[in-house]
Design a protein around this motif. Structure first.
Motif, PDB file in Angstrom:
ATOM      1  N   ILE A   6      43.243  47.458  43.396  1.00 38.80           N
ATOM      2  CA  ILE A   6      41.868  47.853  43.133  1.00 38.80           C
ATOM      3  C   ILE A   6      41.608  49.252  43.673  1.00 38.80           C
ATOM      4  CG2 ILE A   6      40.969  46.818  45.248  1.00 38.80           C
ATOM      5  CD1 ILE A   6      38.482  45.978  43.636  1.00 38.80           C
ATOM      6  N   SER A  36      35.122  40.304  34.077  1.00 36.08           N
ATOM      7  CA  SER A  36      35.725  39.595  35.208  1.00 36.08           C
ATOM      8  C   SER A  36      35.183  38.171  35.200  1.00 36.08           C
ATOM      9  CB  SER A  36      35.373  40.306  36.518  1.00 36.08           C
ATOM     10  OG  SER A  36      33.975  40.203  36.771  1.00 36.08           O
ATOM     11  N   TYR A  38      32.885  37.138  36.925  1.00 34.95           N
ATOM     12  CA  TYR A  38      31.486  37.113  37.314  1.00 34.95           C
ATOM     13  C   TYR A  38      30.585  38.024  36.471  1.00 34.95           C
ATOM     14  CZ  TYR A  38      33.703  35.036  41.376  1.00 34.95           C
ATOM     15  OH  TYR A  38      34.460  34.262  42.190  1.00 34.95           O
ATOM     16  N   GLN A  62      35.196  48.955  39.517  1.00 36.53           N
ATOM     17  CA  GLN A  62      35.990  47.865  40.098  1.00 36.53           C
ATOM     18  C   GLN A  62      35.353  47.410  41.406  1.00 36.53           C
ATOM     19  OE1 GLN A  62      40.027  49.386  40.388  1.00 36.53           O
ATOM     20  NE2 GLN A  62      39.889  50.308  38.341  1.00 36.53           N
ATOM     21  N   ARG A  63      34.647  46.331  41.360  1.00 30.81           N
ATOM     22  CA  ARG A  63      33.902  45.870  42.539  1.00 30.81           C
ATOM     23  C   ARG A  63      34.600  44.723  43.276  1.00 30.81           C
ATOM     24  NH1 ARG A  63      30.424  47.549  38.741  1.00 30.81           N
ATOM     25  NH2 ARG A  63      28.674  48.882  39.355  1.00 30.81           N
ATOM     26  N   MET A  64      35.503  44.044  42.602  1.00 29.27           N
ATOM     27  CA  MET A  64      36.184  42.920  43.248  1.00 29.27           C
ATOM     28  C   MET A  64      37.525  42.699  42.570  1.00 29.27           C
ATOM     29  SD  MET A  64      33.872  39.805  41.770  1.00 29.27           S
ATOM     30  CE  MET A  64      32.412  40.624  42.386  1.00 29.27           C
ATOM     31  N   THR A  65      38.405  42.033  43.289  1.00 28.71           N
ATOM     32  CA  THR A  65      39.725  41.739  42.742  1.00 28.71           C
ATOM     33  C   THR A  65      39.631  40.585  41.749  1.00 28.71           C
ATOM     34  OG1 THR A  65      40.186  40.230  44.560  1.00 28.71           O
ATOM     35  CG2 THR A  65      40.856  42.542  44.855  1.00 28.71           C
ATOM     36  N   GLY A  66      40.749  40.330  41.094  1.00 31.02           N
ATOM     37  CA  GLY A  66      40.811  39.216  40.157  1.00 31.02           C
ATOM     38  C   GLY A  66      41.221  39.658  38.767  1.00 31.02           C
ATOM     39  N   ARG A  68      41.155  40.420  34.763  1.00 31.18           N
ATOM     40  CA  ARG A  68      40.219  41.053  33.857  1.00 31.18           C
ATOM     41  C   ARG A  68      40.615  40.731  32.413  1.00 31.18           C
ATOM     42  NH1 ARG A  68      38.297  41.625  38.193  1.00 31.18           N
ATOM     43  NH2 ARG A  68      37.176  43.439  39.031  1.00 31.18           N
ATOM     44  N   ALA A  94      44.293  43.268  46.039  1.00 32.44           N
ATOM     45  CA  ALA A  94      43.704  43.932  47.208  1.00 32.44           C
ATOM     46  C   ALA A  94      44.673  44.893  47.884  1.00 32.44           C
ATOM     47  CB  ALA A  94      43.213  42.891  48.198  1.00 32.44           C
TER      48      ALA A  94
END
Length: 266
Positions: A6, A36, A38, A62-66, A68, A94
């Motif tokens: 990220i 994502s 969310y 890019q605000r959070m991992t995971g 896409r 991360a």
């Protein structure tokens, strides 16, 4: 699936084919999103060359991992609405140690994707399939064929309803017949009771009196109740035998043309 740390700008090259062919997307009105778990964010800056869509997924988004997913929508006015999605196109991690081995150096991070949009081909209509099954007839005949189960059921229902009505009519007629029979039986029973309660009697003048059901009174008959003594005498007048009754019923004795004496016993 490509894993990228990220915080890095990610260049994405997405080849979108149609039924396995490279159909150009250049003249279409397209909308591009990265989703994502969310949220769903629109990518407003991208290029289209043939069937390839290229864009950069900036670190600022890019605000959070995971994982896409990349989504492409055809918003061309007047055209059928179509959407294609590349699920789990890449994953944001991360730490650099979680990336793929070839991403450890500071270079442009590239993700290559391929998708194939399957569009149904025009086929036979339901009417044409019906004809291909060996049926013959016009389009109206096909409509009649489709309606036949419903019309058959409607005919069966109408027939059953007619039978029900006929049975109900027969039941009502039988019930009416039973009522008339019961009324007639009561009437005859009442008559028999009236006759039993009002037997024939002898009137003061010696004639039989009979009960009249309609008037509810005794009526005099022409039948005399008392017997009489008959005294017949015989005489010969000009060669003929004459019977004479001095008392009683003068019609009791008669002579036949053959000369026989007839006596009425009743």
């Amino acid at each position: 699936m490509r894993k990228v740390r990220i915080g890095n700008d990610i260049n994405v090259r997405w080849e979108v084919k149609t039924d396995g062919k490279a159909v150009s997307l250049e003249r279409k009105t397209l909308k591009l999103y990265v989703r994502s778990a969310y949220r769903k964010e629109e990518i407003t800056t991208f290029t289209v060359e043939g069937c390839v869509v290229s864009f950069t997924y900036p670190a600022s988004m890019q605000r959070m991992t995971g994982a896409r997913a990349v989504i492409l929508e055809d918003a061309t006015e007047g055209a059928p609405r179509r959407t294609v999605c590349a699920d789990q196109a890449f994953t944001l991690v991360a730490h650099s140690c979680e990336e793929n081995d070839d991403d450890v150096e500071f270079e442009d991070f590239m993700v290559s994707l391929q998708s194939n949009v399957l569009i149904g081909k025009p086929g036979l209509s339901a009417y044409e399939v019906w004809l291909s099954d060996g049926n013959t007839g016009t389009l109206e005949d096909w409509y009649a064929f489709l309606r036949k189960p419903a019309t058959d059921i409607a005919a069966d229902v109408a027939e059953a309803e007619a039978e029900r009505k006929a049975a109900e009519t027969a039941r009502q007629e039988a019930e009416e017949g039973r009522k008339l029979q019961a009324e007639e039986c009561k009437k005859q029973t009442d008559r028999a009771k009236a006759q039993a309660d009002h037997p024939n009697i002898i009137g003061d003048d010696g004639y039989w009196m009979k009960w009249n059901e309609e008037t509810g009174e005794y009526e005099r008959t022409d039948k005399y109740s008392k017997g009489s003594f008959d005294y017949p005498t015989f005489d010969v007048v000009e060669g003929r035998l004459i019977a004479c009754i001095t008392e009683g019923d003068t019609d009791r004795f008669k002579l036949s043309d053959e000369g026989h004496l007839l006596v009425a016993v009743n």
